[in-house]
Design a protein around this motif. Sequence first.
Motif, PDB file in Angstrom:
ATOM      1  N   TRP A 118       0.808  -1.286  -0.014  1.00  0.00           N
ATOM      2  CA  TRP A 118      -0.033   0.100   0.005  1.00  0.00           C
ATOM      3  C   TRP A 118       0.902   1.260   0.179  1.00  0.00           C
ATOM      4  CZ3 TRP A 118      -4.809   0.149  -1.192  1.00  0.00           C
ATOM      5  CH2 TRP A 118      -5.585  -0.890  -0.987  1.00  0.00           C
ATOM      6  N   ILE A 119       2.109   1.446   0.765  1.00  0.00           N
ATOM      7  CA  ILE A 119       2.862   2.436   0.658  1.00  0.00           C
ATOM      8  C   ILE A 119       3.371   2.888  -0.572  1.00  0.00           C
ATOM      9  CG2 ILE A 119       4.953   3.291   1.954  1.00  0.00           C
ATOM     10  CD1 ILE A 119       4.380   1.861   4.280  1.00  0.00           C
ATOM     11  N   GLY A 120       3.777   1.546  -1.237  1.00  0.00           N
ATOM     12  CA  GLY A 120       4.337   1.788  -2.756  1.00  0.00           C
ATOM     13  C   GLY A 120       3.227   2.325  -3.624  1.00  0.00           C
ATOM     14  N   LEU A 121       1.897   1.742  -3.471  1.00  0.00           N
ATOM     15  CA  LEU A 121       1.042   2.195  -4.459  1.00  0.00           C
ATOM     16  C   LEU A 121       0.590   3.506  -4.206  1.00  0.00           C
ATOM     17  CD1 LEU A 121      -1.165   1.526  -6.551  1.00  0.00           C
ATOM     18  CD2 LEU A 121      -2.561   0.578  -4.655  1.00  0.00           C
ATOM     19  N   VAL A 122       0.359   4.010  -2.955  1.00  0.00           N
ATOM     20  CA  VAL A 122       0.197   5.510  -2.356  1.00  0.00           C
ATOM     21  C   VAL A 122       1.242   6.384  -3.089  1.00  0.00           C
ATOM     22  CG1 VAL A 122      -0.249   7.067  -0.522  1.00  0.00           C
ATOM     23  CG2 VAL A 122      -1.216   4.852  -0.688  1.00  0.00           C
ATOM     24  N   LEU A 123       2.531   6.025  -3.119  1.00  0.00           N
ATOM     25  CA  LEU A 123       3.513   6.746  -3.790  1.00  0.00           C
ATOM     26  C   LEU A 123       3.589   6.729  -5.082  1.00  0.00           C
ATOM     27  CD1 LEU A 123       6.428   6.012  -1.269  1.00  0.00           C
ATOM     28  CD2 LEU A 123       5.466   8.298  -1.443  1.00  0.00           C
ATOM     29  N   LEU A 124       3.694   5.538  -5.813  1.00  0.00           N
ATOM     30  CA  LEU A 124       3.697   5.478  -7.258  1.00  0.00           C
ATOM     31  C   LEU A 124       2.375   5.828  -7.933  1.00  0.00           C
ATOM     32  CD1 LEU A 124       5.565   4.506  -9.543  1.00  0.00           C
ATOM     33  CD2 LEU A 124       4.763   2.208  -9.248  1.00  0.00           C
ATOM     34  N   ALA A 125       1.426   5.588  -7.374  1.00  0.00           N
ATOM     35  CA  ALA A 125       0.120   6.004  -8.219  1.00  0.00           C
ATOM     36  C   ALA A 125       0.008   7.638  -8.559  1.00  0.00           C
ATOM     37  CB  ALA A 125      -0.976   5.180  -7.588  1.00  0.00           C
ATOM     38  N   PHE A 130       9.070   6.790  -3.978  1.00  0.00           N
ATOM     39  CA  PHE A 130       8.865   5.373  -4.277  1.00  0.00           C
ATOM     40  C   PHE A 130       9.985   4.717  -4.526  1.00  0.00           C
ATOM     41  CE2 PHE A 130       8.265   2.060  -7.294  1.00  0.00           C
ATOM     42  CZ  PHE A 130       7.557   1.295  -6.581  1.00  0.00           C
ATOM     43  N   ILE A 131      10.964   5.342  -5.257  1.00  0.00           N
ATOM     44  CA  ILE A 131      12.082   4.432  -5.819  1.00  0.00           C
ATOM     45  C   ILE A 131      13.044   4.133  -4.489  1.00  0.00           C
ATOM     46  CG2 ILE A 131      14.411   4.804  -6.864  1.00  0.00           C
ATOM     47  CD1 ILE A 131      13.111   6.326  -8.989  1.00  0.00           C
ATOM     48  N   ILE A 138       5.513  -3.038  -4.592  1.00  0.00           N
ATOM     49  CA  ILE A 138       4.535  -3.089  -5.776  1.00  0.00           C
ATOM     50  C   ILE A 138       5.238  -3.234  -7.267  1.00  0.00           C
ATOM     51  CG2 ILE A 138       4.121  -0.724  -6.141  1.00  0.00           C
ATOM     52  CD1 ILE A 138       0.883  -1.556  -6.273  1.00  0.00           C
ATOM     53  N   VAL A 139       6.170  -2.658  -7.541  1.00  0.00           N
ATOM     54  CA  VAL A 139       6.808  -2.577  -8.586  1.00  0.00           C
ATOM     55  C   VAL A 139       8.509  -2.567  -8.103  1.00  0.00           C
ATOM     56  CG1 VAL A 139       7.689  -1.536 -10.794  1.00  0.00           C
ATOM     57  CG2 VAL A 139       5.266  -1.421 -10.033  1.00  0.00           C
ATOM     58  N   THR A 143       7.700  -6.647 -16.531  1.00  0.00           N
ATOM     59  CA  THR A 143       6.846  -6.053 -17.621  1.00  0.00           C
ATOM     60  C   THR A 143       6.260  -4.683 -16.981  1.00  0.00           C
ATOM     61  OG1 THR A 143       5.867  -8.204 -17.960  1.00  0.00           O
ATOM     62  CG2 THR A 143       4.379  -6.680 -18.740  1.00  0.00           C
ATOM     63  N   MET A 144       5.952  -4.438 -15.760  1.00  0.00           N
ATOM     64  CA  MET A 144       5.548  -3.242 -15.288  1.00  0.00           C
ATOM     65  C   MET A 144       6.350  -2.192 -15.333  1.00  0.00           C
ATOM     66  SD  MET A 144       3.227  -4.230 -11.924  1.00  0.00           S
ATOM     67  CE  MET A 144       4.615  -5.455 -11.114  1.00  0.00           C
ATOM     68  N   ASN A 145       7.679  -2.406 -15.183  1.00  0.00           N
ATOM     69  CA  ASN A 145       8.882  -1.328 -15.119  1.00  0.00           C
ATOM     70  C   ASN A 145       8.683  -0.877 -16.682  1.00  0.00           C
ATOM     71  OD1 ASN A 145      10.664  -0.949 -12.924  1.00  0.00           O
ATOM     72  ND2 ASN A 145      10.525  -3.232 -12.719  1.00  0.00           N
TER      73      ASN A 145
END
Length: 485
Positions: A206-213, A251-252, A264-265, A403-405
Motif C-alpha cells: 500500500w505504501i508503494g502504491l500510494v507513492l507510485l500511483a 517510491f524509488i 508493488i513494482v 513487464t510493469m517497469n
Amino acid sequence: MTETTEAKLSPQVKNALTALIVGGIAAILDSTMVTLAIHTLAVKLHSTADTIQWVTTGFLLAMAVAIPVTGWAERRWGGKRAWMTALVLFMLASVLCAAAWNDAGLIGFRALQGFSAGLIFPLMQTLAVRAAGGRVSSRLMAAVSLPIALGPILGPVIGGVILNWLSWRWLFLVNVPVIAAGLLLAWRFLPADRPGSSAGRGRLDWIGLVLLAPALTGILLGLSQLSEHGGIGHAGVLVPLSAGVVLLGGFIAWASRPGEREPIVDVRLLRVRSLGSASAVLFTAGAAMYAGMFLLPLYYQQLRGDSVLDAGLLMIPQGVGALASRFLIGRVVDRFGARAVTIAGFLLAAVATVPFALAGPDTSLWWLGAVLLVRGLGIGAVLIPPMSIAYQDIQPAGIPHATMNSRIVQQVGASFGTAIVAVVLQSLLGQGATGAFQGAFWWAAGIAVAAVVPAVVLPAGKPTGRGPAAPRSRHVLTTHPAQPK
C-alpha cells in the motif's frame, strides 16, 4: 539459437497468444478511435474542447495508475482470472461510455476504461511470456505486440466510418463483441494458474502504491498540460510535475530498501542490464512513436483539410509498415542482433519523418503514403527487440515486475514525446500553420535520432529464446522469495 528453433511455438502457446491478442485489441482500437472523435464528442455533448479533452487525458492517467497493480493482481488471483476480470471491467466501462448522458459522465466512465486497459496491457505481455515458459523470443514479442500494429490500421478507419455514418456511441459498443470473443478464447485456451498458498501472495504494498500511483498521475498530468499552458513555468504544469517527480523519488527509495517484503513494482530489477537498457530504449521508442501519432492526424485534418475518415485512411500505410515489420523482425534480429536492428529502426523512422518536416498543404499524398510505409517499418522495428531483450536475465518470479517497469517507462515516454511536439506546434502557430507543422515534425525526427543513444547500450547479442539460467552473479536479481515460482 537458429532461426528454425526460434520460430517454433507450440500449439498451446499459439492458442494462448490468440486469446491474448483478441482480448487486447479492443483496448488499442478504442484509444485510436476516440482520439479522432474529440471534436464530435464536444459537439454532441455540448461541451468545450478543454473539458472534452479529459476523455483522453483521464483514460491515460487511469491507465498509468492501474499498471503497478497488475503484478499484485496476478499473484492474488492468478493470471487467467486477473486477465478475464480486466476484460469484463473494460466491457462494462465501454457500455457505460456508450450510455453517457453528458461530458462529466463520459470522462468518468473513460477513466474506468483506462484503469481496465492499464491492467490489460501489462497482463497481455506477462501472460504471453508465462505461456511460453519464460522462453522469450523476438517472434513471441512480435505476436503479443500485434494489437499495437493493428490499432493504427483499423482504429482510424473504424472510427471514421462510425463517426460518418453512425452515432458516436458505437465507438464504445463496438468493443463489446470483441471483448466477448476474447473472454471465450481466454476461458478456453489460457492455462489455469490459481496462485499457491504462499502467505504473502495477497499482500499489497500500500505504501508503494500510494507513492507510485499519484507520482505517475502527476508526471503525466503535468506533461499533458505543457502545450495548453505554453511551458513548464505555469503552475498547471509545474505543480503536478514537481509533485510527481518528488513522489517518484520517494517510491524509488521505498522500493529499493532491502527487506523481505515485495514492493508493488520492483525497481531493483532495472539494475539488470537487459531490463535496464531495454527500458531506456522503450522510453525513447514511446516518445518517437507517439510524437508522430499525435502530429500526423492533425497534419491531414488541420493543414490539408481532410475529413476524419480520410485522415484515418491516409494513416493506413504507417500501420501496414508496422504490421509488416512483425513478420520480418524475427529473422532480421536473428541475423544482426537486437542492438543493430533497434538503432537502424530509429534512424529509419527519423529519415521517414523528415519529408513531413518539408511538406505543405499540397504535397503529394502518394509520396507521403510511401514515406509513412517506411516510417511504420522503422517504428515497428524499434519496439520488438528491446521487448525481447528485457526478460533475458530475469528470473520467472520477476516477469510481472519486468513487464510493469517496461510498460511504465514506455507510457511516460509516450507522454513526453507528445508533450514536446505539442508545445512546439502550439508555439509556432503564430508563424503560420505550415511552418508550425514543419517545425514540429523536425522535432519528431530529432526525438527519433536522440533515441539512438540509449539503444547503443542494448546487449549486442540476439535474444536467446529461452528463460534465464540460474543466477551466476549478484547482478541477476530475483524478487521476494515468497513470490510463487
